[in-house]
Design a protein around this motif. Structure first.
Motif, PDB file in Angstrom:
ATOM      1  N   PRO A   1      49.558  42.408  40.690  1.00 38.08           N
ATOM      2  CA  PRO A   1      48.317  41.721  40.356  1.00 38.08           C
ATOM      3  C   PRO A   1      48.249  40.366  41.049  1.00 38.08           C
ATOM      4  O   PRO A   1      49.200  39.601  41.015  1.00 38.08           O
ATOM      5  N   GLY A   2      47.136  40.100  41.676  1.00 36.72           N
ATOM      6  CA  GLY A   2      46.982  38.848  42.396  1.00 36.72           C
ATOM      7  C   GLY A   2      47.364  38.936  43.852  1.00 36.72           C
ATOM      8  O   GLY A   2      47.209  37.987  44.599  1.00 36.72           O
TER       9      GLY A   2
ATOM     10  N   THR B   1      46.682  40.681  47.543  1.00 40.71           N
ATOM     11  CA  THR B   1      45.684  41.444  48.268  1.00 40.71           C
ATOM     12  C   THR B   1      46.261  42.778  48.723  1.00 40.71           C
ATOM     13  O   THR B   1      47.363  42.842  49.240  1.00 40.71           O
TER      14      THR B   1
ATOM     15  N   ILE C   1      42.218  40.298  35.920  1.00 43.24           N
ATOM     16  CA  ILE C   1      43.261  40.195  36.945  1.00 43.24           C
ATOM     17  C   ILE C   1      44.155  41.431  36.910  1.00 43.24           C
ATOM     18  O   ILE C   1      44.506  41.997  37.951  1.00 43.24           O
TER      19      ILE C   1
ATOM     20  N   GLY D   1      43.423  43.229  40.217  1.00 43.13           N
ATOM     21  CA  GLY D   1      44.400  42.644  41.125  1.00 43.13           C
ATOM     22  C   GLY D   1      44.904  43.608  42.179  1.00 43.13           C
ATOM     23  O   GLY D   1      44.965  43.264  43.366  1.00 43.13           O
TER      24      GLY D   1
ATOM     25  N   GLY E   1      43.087  41.729  44.938  1.00 43.11           N
ATOM     26  CA  GLY E   1      43.851  40.509  44.726  1.00 43.11           C
ATOM     27  C   GLY E   1      43.299  39.691  43.585  1.00 43.11           C
ATOM     28  O   GLY E   1      43.901  38.711  43.176  1.00 43.11           O
ATOM     29  N   ALA E   2      42.120  40.107  43.051  1.00 46.24           N
ATOM     30  CA  ALA E   2      41.510  39.430  41.901  1.00 46.24           C
ATOM     31  C   ALA E   2      41.378  37.930  42.125  1.00 46.24           C
ATOM     32  O   ALA E   2      41.787  37.128  41.292  1.00 46.24           O
ATOM     33  N   HIS E   3      40.815  37.554  43.267  1.00 44.83           N
ATOM     34  CA  HIS E   3      40.581  36.129  43.520  1.00 44.83           C
ATOM     35  C   HIS E   3      39.511  35.588  42.581  1.00 44.83           C
ATOM     36  O   HIS E   3      39.721  34.592  41.897  1.00 44.83           O
TER      37      HIS E   3
ATOM     38  N   ALA F   1      50.947  37.127  37.206  1.00 41.82           N
ATOM     39  CA  ALA F   1      49.668  36.436  37.402  1.00 41.82           C
ATOM     40  C   ALA F   1      48.667  36.645  36.266  1.00 41.82           C
ATOM     41  O   ALA F   1      48.001  35.688  35.856  1.00 41.82           O
ATOM     42  N   PRO F   2      48.490  37.862  35.734  1.00 37.64           N
ATOM     43  CA  PRO F   2      47.501  38.010  34.659  1.00 37.64           C
ATOM     44  C   PRO F   2      47.745  37.074  33.477  1.00 37.64           C
ATOM     45  O   PRO F   2      46.811  36.445  32.964  1.00 37.64           O
TER      46      PRO F   2
END
Length: 260
Positions: free
Chosen positions: A22-23, A25, A82, A86, A90-92, A183-184
């Motif tokens: 997650p997060g 790309t 995310i 993600g 990438g959940a930008h 990241a989440p």
């Protein structure tokens, strides 16, 4: 050796192959899918922020409780988004993050390229506007009504520099230490905390800032305040990358032959 053994080995290899964190790309995902993920994710994020703000003000007149409800909904909503998106894009959900990733990867490293940057950022902005309109529609508010919530004070602008710098430091620090799988939880937790410890309630996102100008509700921002916020967010992104470079400085490998 039986005929099924190669298939079993292939299946095992597929099961144990590294998956996109997650997060991070995912370059093999079609660009149209990544653009859709960025648009939908940013729309959902803004809908959560604006919608929970409207709900909170409908339920209580206590500003502290309103902010608590708004920040809590944002933490859970952002964490879920995310986690879900993600592995796709990438959940930008944030042009500052996309620009920072493009900058760090511009010399052929990992990250979005110029073409992807040109697709991600408009997708995020369109998604943010759509999310604000959707939230207003769900609560019977005017679909588009420019916010009258002025946020131009200098202390609020400083808050945006701090919020964005911290966000970039967190995301790219996780990447440098190979911990993007967290990241989440980490990003959502940081944003929830920054709601309270920054004077600006931590927009930290140019696309979300634009979207929130379209709603004259608790989470809104006056259009005249948008350019200042975005400028401070970009400055914060630069400051965050500088902190990453210093704090997570890569060591050098000494390949010199030791003396006999």
């Amino acid at each position: 050796m039986t005929a099924t053994e190669p298939a079993v080995r292939d299946a095992t290899a597929a099961d144990t192959a590294p998956q996109p964190a997650p997060g991070a790309t995912a370059p093999r995902t079609p660009l149209i899918a990544r653009a859709a993920a960025e648009a939908v994710g940013t729309a959902a994020l803004v809908a959560v922020v604006v919608g929970s703000g409207i709900q909170a003000t409908d339920l209580t007149d206590d500003v502290a409780l309103q902010l608590l409800a708004n920040s809590t909904a944002t933490v859970f909503g952002l964490g879920v988004l995310i986690l879900l998106l993600g592995p796709v894009s990438g959940a930008h959900f944030n042009p500052a993050v996309t620009l920072a990733e493009w900058w760090t990867g511009r010399r052929g490293g990992a990250g979005v390229n110029a073409r992807e940057l040109a697709v991600y950022v408009p997708s995020q902005i369109v998604g943010a506007i759509a999310g604000a309109i959707l939230a207003d529609a769900m609560f019977g508010e005017p679909l588009v009504k420019w916010s009258t919530h002025d946020r131009s004070a200098g202390n609020l602008l400083l808050g945006e520099v701090v919020a964005t710098a911290g966000l970039i430091l967190l995301i790219f620090g996780l990447a440098r230490t190979d911990r993007l799988r967290f990241a989440p939880v980490a990003v959502a937790s940081y944003i929830g905390a920054a709601y309270w410890f920054t004077s600006s309630t931590s927009f930290a996102n140019p696309a979300v800032t634009v979207g929130r100008a379209f709603t004259d509700t608790f989470a809104g921002i006056a259009p005249a305040s948008v350019p200042g916020f975005i400028a401070m967010q970009l400055i914060g992104a630069v400051a965050g990358l500088a902190l990453v470079a210093v704090i997570f400085m890569r060591g050098r490998t000494d390949n010199a032959t030791p003396p006999a």
